[in-house]
Design a protein around this motif. Sequence first.
Motif, short mmCIF file in Angstrom:
data_model
loop_
_atom_site.label_atom_id
_atom_site.label_comp_id
_atom_site.label_asym_id
_atom_site.label_seq_id
_atom_site.Cartn_x
_atom_site.Cartn_y
_atom_site.Cartn_z
N TYR A 275 -5.08 -9.84 16.38
CA TYR A 275 -6.04 -8.75 16.54
C TYR A 275 -7.08 -9.02 17.64
CZ TYR A 275 -4.23 -7.30 11.99
OH TYR A 275 -3.41 -6.91 10.94
N GLY A 276 -7.29 -10.30 17.96
CA GLY A 276 -8.36 -10.66 18.87
C GLY A 276 -8.00 -10.56 20.33
N ARG A 277 -7.09 -9.67 20.67
CA ARG A 277 -6.64 -9.50 22.06
C ARG A 277 -7.14 -8.17 22.63
NH1 ARG A 277 -0.91 -8.97 22.00
NH2 ARG A 277 -1.10 -8.14 19.87
N ASP A 278 -6.73 -7.89 23.86
CA ASP A 278 -7.04 -6.61 24.49
C ASP A 278 -6.58 -5.46 23.59
OD1 ASP A 278 -7.48 -4.74 26.88
OD2 ASP A 278 -5.34 -4.48 26.45
N THR A 279 -7.43 -4.49 23.42
CA THR A 279 -7.18 -3.41 22.47
C THR A 279 -5.92 -2.62 22.79
OG1 THR A 279 -9.54 -3.26 22.01
CG2 THR A 279 -8.20 -1.37 21.37
N LEU A 280 -5.67 -2.36 24.06
CA LEU A 280 -4.46 -1.62 24.43
C LEU A 280 -3.21 -2.42 24.09
CD1 LEU A 280 -5.58 -0.19 27.90
CD2 LEU A 280 -5.51 1.02 25.71
N SER A 281 -3.26 -3.72 24.29
CA SER A 281 -2.12 -4.57 23.94
C SER A 281 -1.87 -4.57 22.44
CB SER A 281 -2.37 -6.01 24.42
OG SER A 281 -2.48 -6.07 25.82
N VAL A 282 -2.96 -4.64 21.66
CA VAL A 282 -2.81 -4.61 20.20
C VAL A 282 -2.22 -3.28 19.75
CG1 VAL A 282 -4.02 -4.74 17.99
CG2 VAL A 282 -4.70 -6.25 19.86
N ALA A 283 -2.70 -2.19 20.34
CA ALA A 283 -2.21 -0.85 19.94
C ALA A 283 -0.71 -0.73 20.14
CB ALA A 283 -2.94 0.22 20.74
N LYS A 284 -0.20 -1.29 21.22
CA LYS A 284 1.25 -1.24 21.47
C LYS A 284 2.00 -2.24 20.58
CE LYS A 284 0.28 -1.26 26.00
NZ LYS A 284 0.41 -1.26 27.49
N SER A 285 1.40 -3.42 20.39
CA SER A 285 2.06 -4.45 19.58
C SER A 285 2.16 -4.07 18.11
CB SER A 285 1.29 -5.78 19.70
OG SER A 285 1.28 -6.26 21.02
N LEU A 286 1.28 -3.21 17.64
CA LEU A 286 1.32 -2.80 16.23
C LEU A 286 2.52 -1.91 15.91
CD1 LEU A 286 -2.47 -2.09 15.56
CD2 LEU A 286 -1.05 -3.72 14.31
N LEU A 287 3.08 -1.27 16.92
CA LEU A 287 4.24 -0.40 16.67
C LEU A 287 5.40 -1.22 16.15
CD1 LEU A 287 4.04 1.85 19.85
CD2 LEU A 287 3.38 2.48 17.52
N GLY A 288 5.98 -0.77 15.06
CA GLY A 288 7.08 -1.49 14.41
C GLY A 288 6.62 -2.46 13.34
N LYS A 289 5.32 -2.78 13.30
CA LYS A 289 4.78 -3.62 12.23
C LYS A 289 4.63 -2.77 10.96
CE LYS A 289 4.15 -7.20 15.02
NZ LYS A 289 4.66 -6.65 16.29
N VAL A 290 4.31 -3.42 9.84
CA VAL A 290 4.29 -2.72 8.55
C VAL A 290 2.91 -2.80 7.91
CG1 VAL A 290 5.29 -2.64 6.22
CG2 VAL A 290 6.74 -3.18 8.19
N LEU A 291 2.32 -1.64 7.67
CA LEU A 291 1.04 -1.55 6.95
C LEU A 291 1.32 -1.57 5.46
CD1 LEU A 291 -2.04 -1.04 6.79
CD2 LEU A 291 -1.54 1.41 7.00
N VAL A 292 0.60 -2.44 4.75
CA VAL A 292 0.83 -2.62 3.31
C VAL A 292 -0.48 -2.49 2.55
CG1 VAL A 292 1.62 -4.21 1.52
CG2 VAL A 292 2.72 -4.24 3.77
N HIS A 293 -0.45 -1.77 1.43
CA HIS A 293 -1.57 -1.74 0.50
C HIS A 293 -1.02 -2.09 -0.88
CE1 HIS A 293 -5.26 0.47 -1.37
NE2 HIS A 293 -5.38 -0.84 -1.39
#
Length: 204
Positions: free
Chosen positions: A10-28
């Motif tokens: 999470y501690g990276r450039d915001t645009l990079s994080v926004a793209k890197s999050l695609l395909g990851k899984v949000l869990v609650h």
Amino acid sequence: MSNKLDRDFYGRDTLSVAKSLLGKVLVHEINGKKLSGKIVETEAYKGIIDKAAHAYGNRRTKRTEALYGPCGFSYVFIIYGMYYCFNVVTEREGIPEGVLIRALEPLTCLEDMSLNRYAKEYSLLNKRQIENLTNGPGKLCKALLIDKSQNRKDLCKSDLYIEGNNIENISIKSSKRIGVDYAEEAADYLWRFYIKDNAYVSVK
């Protein structure tokens, strides 16, 4: 064993994080259940320099305080007095930037998500209702029971988190962000990212 994303992610450039999050899984994890969905659409907000961001011009209020804290925490706010929006805080502490999770592809506990969203069983949903289950920021929050009580949750250590997954070939598209027409030149920034051809993207 959970494969939670760590602080460094999470501690990276915001645009990079926004793209890197695609395909990851949000869990609650809630009430003994693990509600989850694959992230298929995000929007980046670059804080102080971004006229579409809550912290534009270094606006620091009780509402935006989470954005100024450590990365890897949640920032949950309400719009129109009724819809919650879930964001992840990025960059280093003191730089108020984040990524809005705009849409998910439902993965687990579909029955629970359907009851949360529509108060009806998943098997009774029509095709449109299935596609609308989590294809917007307010919709996914309702389906996964994310509300203001999940604001400022540590995504690295709590029951609300994002998991990494096996690398898959995804084609990423970018476009203007949704609903920020007021933001002058910032309205034209191509800071919305989504997985091409995914049925759960909110706006094609």
